[in-house]
Design an enzyme around this catalytic site. Structure first.
Site, PDB file in Angstrom:
ATOM      1  N   GLU A 246      -1.538  21.795  36.962  1.00 24.70           N
ATOM      2  CA  GLU A 246      -2.682  22.610  37.366  1.00 24.70           C
ATOM      3  C   GLU A 246      -2.944  22.486  38.867  1.00 24.70           C
ATOM      4  O   GLU A 246      -3.346  23.460  39.512  1.00 24.70           O
ATOM      5  CB  GLU A 246      -3.911  22.189  36.549  1.00 24.70           C
ATOM      6  CG  GLU A 246      -3.797  22.612  35.088  1.00 24.70           C
ATOM      7  CD  GLU A 246      -4.724  21.870  34.152  1.00 24.70           C
ATOM      8  OE1 GLU A 246      -4.689  22.175  32.953  1.00 24.70           O
ATOM      9  OE2 GLU A 246      -5.476  20.975  34.614  1.00 24.70           O
TER      10      GLU A 246
ATOM     11  N   ASN B 242      -6.198  12.679  29.869  1.00 21.15           N
ATOM     12  CA  ASN B 242      -6.657  13.368  31.072  1.00 21.15           C
ATOM     13  C   ASN B 242      -7.834  14.254  30.696  1.00 21.15           C
ATOM     14  O   ASN B 242      -7.659  15.286  30.057  1.00 21.15           O
ATOM     15  CB  ASN B 242      -5.513  14.194  31.662  1.00 21.15           C
ATOM     16  CG  ASN B 242      -5.941  14.993  32.884  1.00 21.15           C
ATOM     17  OD1 ASN B 242      -6.998  14.744  33.467  1.00 21.15           O
ATOM     18  ND2 ASN B 242      -5.123  15.959  33.281  1.00 21.15           N
TER      19      ASN B 242
ATOM     20  N   HIS C 235      -0.124  16.962  38.804  1.00 22.03           N
ATOM     21  CA  HIS C 235      -0.352  17.694  37.550  1.00 22.03           C
ATOM     22  C   HIS C 235      -0.092  19.178  37.785  1.00 22.03           C
ATOM     23  O   HIS C 235      -0.371  19.717  38.851  1.00 22.03           O
ATOM     24  CB  HIS C 235      -1.785  17.483  37.063  1.00 22.03           C
ATOM     25  CG  HIS C 235      -2.015  17.965  35.670  1.00 22.03           C
ATOM     26  ND1 HIS C 235      -2.253  19.290  35.382  1.00 22.03           N
ATOM     27  CD2 HIS C 235      -2.013  17.306  34.478  1.00 22.03           C
ATOM     28  CE1 HIS C 235      -2.407  19.428  34.078  1.00 22.03           C
ATOM     29  NE2 HIS C 235      -2.265  18.241  33.509  1.00 22.03           N
TER      30      HIS C 235
ATOM     31  N   SER D 191       0.161  19.856  24.868  1.00 14.19           N
ATOM     32  CA  SER D 191      -0.421  20.103  23.547  1.00 14.19           C
ATOM     33  C   SER D 191      -0.091  18.986  22.557  1.00 14.19           C
ATOM     34  O   SER D 191       0.299  19.240  21.409  1.00 14.19           O
ATOM     35  CB  SER D 191       0.050  21.460  23.001  1.00 14.19           C
ATOM     36  OG  SER D 191      -0.430  22.519  23.803  1.00 14.19           O
TER      37      SER D 191
ATOM     38  N   LYS E 280      -9.630  15.994  32.673  1.00 16.93           N
ATOM     39  CA  LYS E 280      -9.713  17.163  33.556  1.00 16.93           C
ATOM     40  C   LYS E 280     -11.159  17.363  34.019  1.00 16.93           C
ATOM     41  O   LYS E 280     -11.864  16.387  34.272  1.00 16.93           O
ATOM     42  CB  LYS E 280      -9.133  18.396  32.859  1.00 16.93           C
ATOM     43  CG  LYS E 280      -7.699  18.166  32.371  1.00 16.93           C
ATOM     44  CD  LYS E 280      -7.054  19.414  31.831  1.00 16.93           C
ATOM     45  CE  LYS E 280      -5.638  19.106  31.372  1.00 16.93           C
ATOM     46  NZ  LYS E 280      -4.918  20.311  30.903  1.00 16.93           N
TER      47      LYS E 280
ATOM     48  N   GLU F 299       5.635  17.512  31.516  1.00 18.40           N
ATOM     49  CA  GLU F 299       4.719  18.466  30.915  1.00 18.40           C
ATOM     50  C   GLU F 299       5.237  19.883  31.131  1.00 18.40           C
ATOM     51  O   GLU F 299       5.073  20.446  32.219  1.00 18.40           O
ATOM     52  CB  GLU F 299       3.308  18.309  31.492  1.00 18.40           C
ATOM     53  CG  GLU F 299       3.247  18.068  33.009  1.00 18.40           C
ATOM     54  CD  GLU F 299       1.833  18.167  33.548  1.00 18.40           C
ATOM     55  OE1 GLU F 299       0.897  17.855  32.808  1.00 18.40           O
ATOM     56  OE2 GLU F 299       1.685  18.579  34.703  1.00 18.40           O
TER      57      GLU F 299
ATOM     58  N   GLY G 237      -2.138  23.285  26.983  1.00 17.36           N
ATOM     59  CA  GLY G 237      -3.331  23.995  26.546  1.00 17.36           C
ATOM     60  C   GLY G 237      -3.079  25.242  25.717  1.00 17.36           C
ATOM     61  O   GLY G 237      -4.016  25.963  25.391  1.00 17.36           O
TER      62      GLY G 237
END
Length: 253
Positions: free
Chosen positions: A100, A12, A98, A213, A14, A168, A174
């Protein structure tokens, strides 16, 4: 996942990548040839690169997907991209839900479910993302969160061929942090049991990726965990050598 089902390593990108990044895509596509039959590989670039990426990789083993889609096929939704448009670009996968987007765009399970259904209608494979926040983990709610998100984010029409689940842990994305192998094993075993119960004949083969990660230094340890059927890779997918190293580890097991 049964032995005949190949793992999937998905990248991904992003909000990263310009046309100059297509050189990275070429390198990844070239490296994917060595893993045919061992690992499926996917890159989800930004929408601005989607058409060029699919054209570039059309005769390679590297698959291309989108990072999101709208739940409706068309309409007055300025700035949005429908699943049909994603498919029209030549892509075959799309990420939905996702963390985010759940956080910054306030996407609910219902919205994610409608996007996944739209992806299926457009004959795309939906990668449905689920996972708990740090606060939810600290309060011991991880499995309850996963159960709720699976129930309400995954459409009834999901099959092993049109749906991938990506776990996730939100707090690990991250940050460089990862749950323990026991934590991941427990979460993936729980999700597998839930999928098998809800989707008889499909839940066993529905791929469950780990995302949070993932890098070359921990990919082997993660892949050795039962019911981890691949990875959703973030930052490491932006570097061809790093992404190919992760895919190579999955392909050697």
């Amino acid at each position: 996942m049964t032995p005949e089902t190949k793992p999937l390593v998905a990248g991904n990108w992003k909000m990263n990548g310009l046309r100059s990044s297509l050189d990275t895509l070429k390198t990844i596509a070239s490296g994917a040839a060595a893993l045919v039959g061992k690992t499926d590989m996917l890159i989800c670039p930004p929408a601005t690169l989607l058409r060029e990426a699919t054209s570039l990789c059309s005769r390679t083993a590297l698959r291309i997907g989108a990072q999101d889609c709208h739940s409706l096929p068309s309409g007055a939704h300025t700035g949005e991209i429908s699943a049909a448009m994603v498919a029209d670009c030549g892509a075959t996968f799309v990420i939905v839900g996702h963390s985010e987007r759940r956080d910054f765009q306030s996407e609910t399970d219902a919205i994610v479910r409608s996007k996944a259904a739209a992806a299926h209608a457009a004959r795309l494979v939906a990668i449905v993302c689920i996972g708990e926040t740090g606060a939810e983990r600290q309060s011991g709610e991880t499995l309850n969160v996963l159960k709720r998100q699976l129930a309400h984010s995954v459409p009834d029409g999901a099959t092993a061929t049109n749906t991938v689940i990506a776990y996730e842990p939100v707090w690990a994305i991250g940050t460089g942090l990862t749950p323990t192998t026991d934590d991941i094993r427990e979460a993936h075993a729980f999700m597998r049991a839930d999928l098998v119960s809800r989707f008889p004949g499909n839940g066993t083969n529905m791929r469950i990726l780990y995302g949070g990660s993932v890098k070359a230094s921990n990919a082997a340890e993660l892949m050795a965990i039962v019911n981890v059927d691949g990875a959703l890779v973030g930052g490491a997918s932006l570097k061809a050598d790093d992404f190919l190293a992760i895919a190579g580890i999955y392909g050697s097991l």
